[in-house]
Design an enzyme around this catalytic site. Structure first.
Site, PDB file in Angstrom:
ATOM      1  N   HIS A 142      -5.134  -4.921  -5.005  1.00  0.00           N
ATOM      2  CA  HIS A 142      -6.356  -5.064  -6.010  1.00  0.00           C
ATOM      3  C   HIS A 142      -6.409  -6.697  -6.343  1.00  0.00           C
ATOM      4  O   HIS A 142      -7.671  -6.679  -5.835  1.00  0.00           O
ATOM      5  CB  HIS A 142      -5.786  -4.254  -6.752  1.00  0.00           C
ATOM      6  CG  HIS A 142      -6.080  -2.707  -6.795  1.00  0.00           C
ATOM      7  ND1 HIS A 142      -7.203  -2.359  -6.652  1.00  0.00           N
ATOM      8  CD2 HIS A 142      -5.116  -1.897  -6.950  1.00  0.00           C
ATOM      9  CE1 HIS A 142      -6.981  -1.030  -6.894  1.00  0.00           C
ATOM     10  NE2 HIS A 142      -5.646  -1.294  -7.314  1.00  0.00           N
TER      11      HIS A 142
ATOM     12  N   HIS B  95      -9.826   0.453  -3.927  1.00  0.00           N
ATOM     13  CA  HIS B  95      -9.492   2.025  -3.340  1.00  0.00           C
ATOM     14  C   HIS B  95      -9.489   2.297  -2.284  1.00  0.00           C
ATOM     15  O   HIS B  95     -11.031   1.558  -2.227  1.00  0.00           O
ATOM     16  CB  HIS B  95      -8.894   3.200  -4.413  1.00  0.00           C
ATOM     17  CG  HIS B  95      -8.230   3.065  -5.147  1.00  0.00           C
ATOM     18  ND1 HIS B  95      -7.973   3.889  -5.910  1.00  0.00           N
ATOM     19  CD2 HIS B  95      -7.054   1.978  -5.486  1.00  0.00           C
ATOM     20  CE1 HIS B  95      -6.495   3.468  -6.679  1.00  0.00           C
ATOM     21  NE2 HIS B  95      -6.609   2.045  -6.413  1.00  0.00           N
TER      22      HIS B  95
ATOM     23  N   ASP C 106      -1.268   7.513  -1.862  1.00  0.00           N
ATOM     24  CA  ASP C 106      -1.561   8.788  -2.619  1.00  0.00           C
ATOM     25  C   ASP C 106      -3.112   8.398  -2.112  1.00  0.00           C
ATOM     26  O   ASP C 106      -4.507   8.761  -2.139  1.00  0.00           O
ATOM     27  CB  ASP C 106      -1.131   8.090  -4.361  1.00  0.00           C
ATOM     28  CG  ASP C 106      -1.388   6.961  -4.521  1.00  0.00           C
ATOM     29  OD1 ASP C 106      -1.164   5.885  -3.000  1.00  0.00           O
ATOM     30  OD2 ASP C 106      -0.952   5.732  -5.931  1.00  0.00           O
ATOM     31  N   HIS C 107      -3.248   6.925  -1.639  1.00  0.00           N
ATOM     32  CA  HIS C 107      -4.715   6.393  -1.596  1.00  0.00           C
ATOM     33  C   HIS C 107      -4.040   5.579  -0.216  1.00  0.00           C
ATOM     34  O   HIS C 107      -3.097   4.676   0.117  1.00  0.00           O
ATOM     35  CB  HIS C 107      -5.855   6.252  -2.726  1.00  0.00           C
ATOM     36  CG  HIS C 107      -5.403   5.769  -3.476  1.00  0.00           C
ATOM     37  ND1 HIS C 107      -5.306   3.859  -3.566  1.00  0.00           N
ATOM     38  CD2 HIS C 107      -4.719   5.284  -4.607  1.00  0.00           C
ATOM     39  CE1 HIS C 107      -4.676   3.507  -4.092  1.00  0.00           C
ATOM     40  NE2 HIS C 107      -4.247   4.248  -5.058  1.00  0.00           N
TER      41      HIS C 107
ATOM     42  N   ASP D 138       2.284   3.946  -3.378  1.00  0.00           N
ATOM     43  CA  ASP D 138       1.170   3.631  -3.565  1.00  0.00           C
ATOM     44  C   ASP D 138      -0.164   2.244  -2.915  1.00  0.00           C
ATOM     45  O   ASP D 138       0.159   1.250  -2.660  1.00  0.00           O
ATOM     46  CB  ASP D 138       0.881   2.821  -4.652  1.00  0.00           C
ATOM     47  CG  ASP D 138      -0.292   3.745  -5.764  1.00  0.00           C
ATOM     48  OD1 ASP D 138      -1.305   2.959  -5.738  1.00  0.00           O
ATOM     49  OD2 ASP D 138       0.958   3.782  -7.276  1.00  0.00           O
TER      50      ASP D 138
ATOM     51  N   ASP E 298      -0.283  -0.909  -3.891  1.00  0.00           N
ATOM     52  CA  ASP E 298      -0.983  -0.754  -4.033  1.00  0.00           C
ATOM     53  C   ASP E 298      -2.066  -2.492  -5.073  1.00  0.00           C
ATOM     54  O   ASP E 298      -3.465  -2.653  -4.834  1.00  0.00           O
ATOM     55  CB  ASP E 298      -1.241  -0.201  -5.516  1.00  0.00           C
ATOM     56  CG  ASP E 298      -2.718   0.168  -5.930  1.00  0.00           C
ATOM     57  OD1 ASP E 298      -3.551   0.724  -5.350  1.00  0.00           O
ATOM     58  OD2 ASP E 298      -2.541  -0.289  -7.065  1.00  0.00           O
TER      59      ASP E 298
ATOM     60  N   SER F 192      -5.078   6.814  -8.567  1.00  0.00           N
ATOM     61  CA  SER F 192      -3.235   7.602  -8.195  1.00  0.00           C
ATOM     62  C   SER F 192      -2.841   8.521  -9.291  1.00  0.00           C
ATOM     63  O   SER F 192      -2.411  10.186  -9.125  1.00  0.00           O
ATOM     64  CB  SER F 192      -2.370   6.351  -8.463  1.00  0.00           C
ATOM     65  OG  SER F 192      -2.765   5.373  -7.888  1.00  0.00           O
TER      66      SER F 192
ATOM     67  N   PHE G 256      13.554  -2.251 -15.268  1.00  0.00           N
ATOM     68  CA  PHE G 256      13.805  -3.241 -15.857  1.00  0.00           C
ATOM     69  C   PHE G 256      12.490  -4.289 -15.595  1.00  0.00           C
ATOM     70  O   PHE G 256      12.518  -5.790 -15.284  1.00  0.00           O
ATOM     71  CB  PHE G 256      13.891  -3.625 -14.097  1.00  0.00           C
ATOM     72  CG  PHE G 256      15.363  -2.559 -13.461  1.00  0.00           C
ATOM     73  CD1 PHE G 256      16.554  -3.254 -13.412  1.00  0.00           C
ATOM     74  CD2 PHE G 256      15.775  -1.371 -13.107  1.00  0.00           C
ATOM     75  CE1 PHE G 256      17.962  -2.409 -13.564  1.00  0.00           C
ATOM     76  CE2 PHE G 256      15.915  -0.739 -12.574  1.00  0.00           C
ATOM     77  CZ  PHE G 256      17.798  -0.868 -12.987  1.00  0.00           C
TER      78      PHE G 256
END
Length: 534
Positions: free
Chosen positions: A354, A490, A391-392, A76, A350, A126, A300
């Site tokens: 960010h 993104h 995904d990106h 991701d 991802d 996503s 988890f």
């Protein structure tokens, strides 16, 4: 020109190119390489020829259904720059200069590019991208498993818009199925494999607006339990425990659930399936016996699993690695003679981007590489289609002119006019040193004790800072950013696709992201098998 003459000509050219003088040593029988054939001693040339030889030995299996098993890995936010930087970091952690290293999936024989835009977004999210990959249909930002005809967040608009996912088709066809993620298992990417919702944030019943409840929409966690295709989902592993337990229950880590309907979906999992197991920490995970377990649920963490740099392995907070979850999943799934479909997400690449924290993003990418390596070892390219993609991307860049082997997370040190590495750091127009990697936008610079999500507790700090006495390679360092935003964004460029096995040759050129589903469908003949089983 025949092949022998071509090789001799190339040898001569390379030999001449290697000369370091005007050729006055010719009478000594030397030509700058002591008379050696550069096609045998120059490692760049030898390596290049070896790659061509390997490629010549590839065979294509274009038969529909030739893939017994399908494994899709999704990093991701793992754009091309992330792959490159992680490759270098892994190599440097192994004592190399780094640039020459390859991540496990970079050795796969077929490579292409995917265009990631959503139907309504130039730069995607996503939910829409993963929906494209697992259904074969592009859709809108924020929408999971439904076509573009929906209105985001509006349940009434979803009638007739549900799409069928590769996981659902595989289950219909009698294959075993699994989904693994280091993010919450109800988060957009993993959710798109089994759920259908006009809003990615409907992770549990407390997230549903009144309109959704009135029009009969279900939350994502419940949809996981309601998955009734074939024998159901066989393996689910990741974070997100809070969406599966009610507010009245406190989990082993002391965190309360978020369900307001008083349902405990972990106990419902055990009741629904035979030979079922539920585990919540690494110790229980390691004790899980694949030979006697047909349906495994592993949650988890209350929210996302920890970044690889922060992961602990023992006690109630202990978490398995992505590689360990991948290996255990394959062990459970491959008991089915008909085969399996497994989808694995490295979700926290991802999140680290960010937060503007390259160290964690790159270490999680390396962890994904290790998971792919394990999958490569436990399966055969003769009957398993294996694909790795993203995904990106993110607005993460590698810049400056650092010398070969310069620490990828360090300050830039270039080469001098003599071609040798400089002693001092390169500086900008203001005389300030700068890092090789950075972000176009985001929260900007921070030098924290821990880093990662801790960054959100501090104000944005865009622009340049004096990094002369800052350890930019520490996990707590957050790279500088140009445009101040509450969170780095993104990016919209294409992402890589790496593939091996039956059908992998269909990954060529630049394709729409939904192409990946159609490759999986052809390789596994999923639609035809599903229809035949009904």
């Amino acid at each position: 020109m025949n092949k022998k003459l071509l090789v001799l000509s190339m040898s001569a050219i390379l030999g001449l190119a290697a000369c370091s003088d005007d050729g006055d040593k010719g009478d000594q029988g030397e030509n700058g390489n002591n008379g050696q054939d550069w096609t045998t001693v120059n490692q760049w040339y030898v390596d290049g020829q070896s790659r061509v030889t390997q490629a010549q030995e590839l065979t294509v299996n274009n038969e529909a259904g030739a893939a017994k098993n399908i494994i899709l890995f999704v990093g991701d936010g793992m754009g091309i720059s992330t792959v490159t930087a992680a490759r270098i970091l892994e190599g440097q952690l192994q004592g190399q200069t780094g640039e020459e290293n390859s991540l496990s999936f970079e050795t796969l024989p077929y490579v292409g590019l995917a265009k990631t835009y959503n139907v309504d977004g130039q730069t995607p999210d996503s939910a829409g991208t993963m929906t494209a990959m697992v259904t074969g249909v592009k859709t809108d930002v924020g929408v999971i498993g439904q076509a573009e005809g929906v209105i985001r967040g509006n349940c009434a608009s979803t009638e007739g818009q549900d799409l069928v996912t590769s996981l659902e088709l595989a289950a219909m066809a009698g294959l075993s199925t699994g989904v693994v993620s280091t993010a919450r298992i109800t988060h957009a990417t993993p959710a798109a494999t089994y759920a259908h919702a006009p809003e990615r944030n409907w992770e549990n019943d407390a997230d549903l607006p009144d309109e959704a409840v009135a029009n009969g929409c279900s939350d994502i966690a419940v949809q996981l339990l309601d998955f009734d295709y074939g024998s159901g989902i066989n393996v689910v592993m990741g974070g997100g425990r809070r969406s599966f337990i009610p507010t009245s229950i406190t989990d082993p880590e002391g965190k309360s659930g978020r369900r307001e309907d008083n349902r405990d979906l972990t106990t419902e999992w055990l009741s629904k399936y035979t030979n079922a197991a539920y585990v919540a920490d690494r110790d229980a995970f390691l004790a899980l016996d694949p030979t006697t377990t047909d349906h495994a649920l592993g949650l988890f963490n209350s929210s996302h699993m920890e970044y690889e740099l922060d992961r602990t392995t023992v006690g109630a907070a202990g978490e398995p690695s992505l590689a360990e979850m991948t290996a255990k999943s394959i062990d459970i799934l491959q008991k089915n003679d008909k085969g399996f479909v497994l989808i694995v997400e490295a979700g926290r690449i991802d999140h680290a981007h960010h937060a503007g924290n390259a160290a964690r993003a790159l270490h999680d990418t390396i962890a994904l590489s290790e998971a792919v390596r394990v999958a490569m070892e436990k399966t055969s390219s003769k009957d398993t289609l294996l694909m790795v993609t993203a995904d990106h991307s993110h607005v993460f860049t590698i810049a400056g002119y650092p010398t070969r082997g310069n620490p990828i997370l360090g300050l830039v040190k270039g080469n001098g006019s003599d071609g040798q590495p400089a002693v001092t750091n390169a500086t900008d127009a203001n005389g300030l040193p700068y890092t090789t990697v950075g972000y176009t936008n985001g929260r900007g610079y921070a030098n924290l004790e821990t880093g990662g999500d801790e960054r959100y507790g501090y104000a944005e700090a865009p622009g340049r800072f004096d990094l002369n006495y800052v350890d930019t390679q520490s996990a707590g360092f957050h790279q500088e950013a140009l445009v101040p935003l509450s969170s780095e964004t993104h990016a919209g460029e294409d992402v890589g696709i790496f593939a091996s096995g039956p059908g992998a040759h269909l990954i060529q050129g630049t394709v729409e992201q939904n192409h990946l589903f159609h490759v999986m469908n052809h390789a596994g003949n999923l639609v035809s098998k599903a229809e035949a089983a009904q």
